[in-house]
Scaffold this active site. Structure first.
Site, mmCIF file in Angstrom:
data_model
loop_
_atom_site.group_PDB
_atom_site.id
_atom_site.type_symbol
_atom_site.label_atom_id
_atom_site.label_comp_id
_atom_site.label_asym_id
_atom_site.label_seq_id
_atom_site.Cartn_x
_atom_site.Cartn_y
_atom_site.Cartn_z
ATOM 1 N N ASP A 1 82.922 86.972 10.700
ATOM 2 C CA ASP A 1 83.066 85.783 9.862
ATOM 3 C C ASP A 1 83.095 84.616 10.833
ATOM 4 O O ASP A 1 84.083 84.412 11.541
ATOM 5 C CB ASP A 1 84.359 85.865 9.049
ATOM 6 C CG ASP A 1 84.635 84.596 8.250
ATOM 7 O OD1 ASP A 1 83.862 83.616 8.370
ATOM 8 O OD2 ASP A 1 85.642 84.570 7.522
ATOM 9 N N SER B 1 70.928 70.133 9.499
ATOM 10 C CA SER B 1 69.974 69.979 8.405
ATOM 11 C C SER B 1 69.540 68.523 8.322
ATOM 12 O O SER B 1 70.260 67.614 8.764
ATOM 13 C CB SER B 1 70.637 70.380 7.076
ATOM 14 O OG SER B 1 69.841 70.005 5.973
ATOM 15 N N TYR C 1 77.382 69.389 1.047
ATOM 16 C CA TYR C 1 76.561 70.106 2.017
ATOM 17 C C TYR C 1 76.092 69.164 3.126
ATOM 18 O O TYR C 1 76.199 69.471 4.319
ATOM 19 C CB TYR C 1 75.360 70.739 1.319
ATOM 20 C CG TYR C 1 74.363 71.375 2.265
ATOM 21 C CD1 TYR C 1 74.613 72.628 2.818
ATOM 22 C CD2 TYR C 1 73.174 70.725 2.595
ATOM 23 C CE1 TYR C 1 73.711 73.215 3.683
ATOM 24 C CE2 TYR C 1 72.259 71.307 3.454
ATOM 25 C CZ TYR C 1 72.528 72.552 4.004
ATOM 26 O OH TYR C 1 71.624 73.125 4.875
ATOM 27 N N LYS D 1 76.921 69.226 7.249
ATOM 28 C CA LYS D 1 75.886 69.261 8.277
ATOM 29 C C LYS D 1 75.940 68.023 9.174
ATOM 30 O O LYS D 1 75.580 68.087 10.359
ATOM 31 C CB LYS D 1 74.513 69.401 7.626
ATOM 32 C CG LYS D 1 74.283 70.760 6.981
ATOM 33 C CD LYS D 1 74.340 71.890 7.995
ATOM 34 C CE LYS D 1 73.933 73.228 7.423
ATOM 35 N NZ LYS D 1 73.912 74.313 8.431
#
Length: 253
Positions: free
Chosen positions: A61, A140, A153, A157
């Site tokens: 993990d 991203s 999100y 990033k």
């Protein structure tokens, strides 16, 4: 003929599928010994078996400090050093600032950002003792260009970008010979992004294989950029944000 990273020791998180898998395959092809980690034990073990003695799998993990301690200890015991680290593990959750929940935010920050923070700490500790290396963090386009439908999100990033620059600056000042760069893809054809396309639409229609001017790239395209940042040919490249997006970012400004 020797490969581009012949004899290097590499660690790739989220290495069982998508960009991670393509990176593991590229690294092995170019001569590295690769440790791939993932929560998907079945896929990870299958890939390691497929690649033979050049790859090994560890369940991890990537957002767990204890798991990072375990992985770092295993790398140090087996190889004595780490030359390349790719912090690739991550998830994608859609949602505007009105739609996203606090649970979404916290989950994305844990898996996408905490994992990279922990990975960088472990990578620096291993690399500074063995002459340096290259850390490559997968961010991203959403981390540098506003996406109204990916608020949390994109923030997770963006955190990777800021951390990458801080790690690069720290290692340069400390003279550790460790480089740290981030890669910012967009529209990659992976299992993680497949669900973002409308039902009944074939995502392959939007790839650069179908049309060089299309938006979507393949995992191998991102892996090629990762390989560049891992090898000595990029030795003067440090602290950058490398976009792998088929020009999507420049078309949106």
């Amino acid at each position: 003929m020797a490969g581009r990273i012949e004899g290097r020791i590499a660690l790739v998180t989220g290495g069982a599928s998508g960009v991670g898998r393509a990176t593991v395959e590229a690294f092995v092809r170019e001569g590295a010994q690769v440790v791939l980690t993932d929560l998907n034990v079945e896929a990870g073990e299958a890939l390691a078996a497929e690649l033979g003695g050049k790859a090994c799998f560890i369940r991890q993990d990537a957002a767990s400090a204890a798991d990072w301690d375990m992985v770092a200890a295993a790398v140090r015991e087996r190889f004595g050093r780490l030359d390349i680290l790719v912090n690739n593990a991550g998830i994608l959750l859609k949602g505007s600032i009105e739609d996203a929940t606090l649970d979404d935010w916290q989950r994305l920050m844990r898996i996408n950002a905490d994992s990279v923070f922990l990975g960088c700490k472990a990578g620096v500790a291993l690399m500074k003792d063995s002459g340096g290396g290259s850390i490559i963090n997968i961010s991203s386009i959403a981390g540098i260009a506003g996406r109204d439908d990916y608020a949390a999100y994109g923030a997770s990033k963006a955190a990777i970008s800021g951390l990458t620059r801080a790690v690069a600056a720290h290692c340069r000042r400390a003279k550790y010979r460790i480089r740290c760069n981030s890669i910012h893809p967009d529209g990659i054809m992976t299992p993680m992004t497949a669900g973002s396309y409308p039902q009944g639409v074939d995502p392959a229609r939007f790839t650069i294989d179908a049309d060089p001017m299309n938006r979507a790239c393949l995992p191998a395209d991102v892996a090629a950029a990762i390989l560049f940042l891992a090898e000595d040919g990029s030795r003067a490249v440090n602290g950058i944000e490398l976009r792998v997006d088929s020009g999507q970012f420049v078309m949106s400004i």
